[in-house]
Design an enzyme around this catalytic site. Sequence first.
Site, short mmCIF file in Angstrom:
data_model
loop_
_atom_site.label_atom_id
_atom_site.label_comp_id
_atom_site.label_asym_id
_atom_site.label_seq_id
_atom_site.Cartn_x
_atom_site.Cartn_y
_atom_site.Cartn_z
N SER A 117 -7.22 8.03 -11.57
CA SER A 117 -6.01 7.71 -10.82
C SER A 117 -5.71 6.21 -10.80
CB SER A 117 -6.13 8.23 -9.39
OG SER A 117 -7.29 7.73 -8.76
N ASP A 146 -7.23 3.56 2.55
CA ASP A 146 -7.61 3.66 1.15
C ASP A 146 -7.65 2.25 0.57
OD1 ASP A 146 -7.84 4.01 -1.57
OD2 ASP A 146 -6.26 5.51 -1.75
N HIS A 189 -7.13 2.35 -4.12
CA HIS A 189 -5.89 2.38 -4.90
C HIS A 189 -4.98 1.22 -4.51
CE1 HIS A 189 -7.42 6.54 -5.19
NE2 HIS A 189 -6.94 6.45 -6.41
#
Length: 446
Positions: free
Chosen positions: A165, A406, A409
């Site tokens: 990702s 998070d 990311h």
Amino acid sequence: MTAEAPYSSSRPESRIFSFFPFLLASLLFIGATRILVENCRSSCSNASQRCAVQFANNGSGSSSRDRRKVSSKLLLDDGRLIKNCNVFEGEWVQGDDEGGGRRPLYEEKECPYLTKQVTCQRNGRSDSLYQKWRWEPHQCKLPRLDALNLLEILRNRRMMFVGDSIQRSQWESMVCLLQSVIPEGNKSIYRDPPRKIFRAEEFNSSIEFYWAPFIVQSNSDHFKKHTVRKRAVKLDAISKHSHHWEDVDVLVFESYVWWMYRPTINATMGILDEVQEYDVTTAYRLALKTWATWLESKINPRTQKVFFVSMSPTHLWSWEWRDGTQGNCFNESYPIFQRPYWGTGSSLDIMQIVHEILGDTKINITFLNITQLSEFRKDGHTSVYTERRGKLLTMEQRSDPNTYADCIHWCLPGVPDTWNEILYAHLLHDLYIQAQERNEEDLSPT
């Protein structure tokens, strides 16, 4: 998903393996020693080295003379500036560049191809300063990314980003950088699992993402149903993926964070039904050797270009850059300015393995060492302005950033745009070197 007990070891280096909850699962907050941080800081400058590569210009849809005119002007103005410059050493500065390049390079609302995971403004982030920093190398300037020029370089070609990702974010960034100059009706995006494909019809070009979090085959290869905890890897198997890569003109590989969930990983080597527990660094080396062997047997270095992107850092513990605090990347608005800085989320062991494998590979690979420059950007992560298991975080979850932020990311626009600026600079530089080697006569700006 509940957090598991942290891994304990007498080796300080092994502590880095224990902090990855991976992706949007609850982050594991465990103690880590400052000794490791200091060791990393003192030695990080020796941990990586860029590999050179030669890339032949091939397959243009327009006449070769017309195409050279498009590329050569920028190559003279910009390519020469980076010829003898380490673009990975520099600092983050605010504002537009002198050549007129704005920051951010595109607006979140202008790119319909961004996923909810990375649209931090749409998801409620109120500050936008993280979008306005640009990377400035110490001894040169990055060429301003010209979308039309890059599309011309990619005419009749395929560019593919391969990885997890994090790599998908770089692909989304590239799509957003290019799509604004393509008229409606001449661009499209679709899925061909495990690929996502953006098409620039006028240029007969595609920019693709291929999901392969370990590069080699694993039980996490389904593009949606990812096995997070019980992951297992086939260290000497790659054919299921690699047949999708064989005809790609520009390949950009990345693989790191999925390896780092625990210090060991279940894997097979040779006999597929004999699963063993491998130390992650051993398994990573074997997997990269499998990948490198495939490259040597299948890639034509005169017509194909291969990049490998170094690890994307995390910012899980604010005490690493601000003594005495107990937070993470949440509510951070500025980069880290202390030099050098190397967090516990980046493994020097893995960096050294990449350096050795790329150095031993018989074909040339360009190493994009984005780790150190990204280490400074504690402000650029999606934090609580993202989704979890396909749903945006609730207000209650946002109020608990120590659990839900998070810090793996990145928001877009943001840090991955700079990775693509560096990728573009390398493409320009390689074409400039080619033109010199072919004794091009038509190199003056027109």
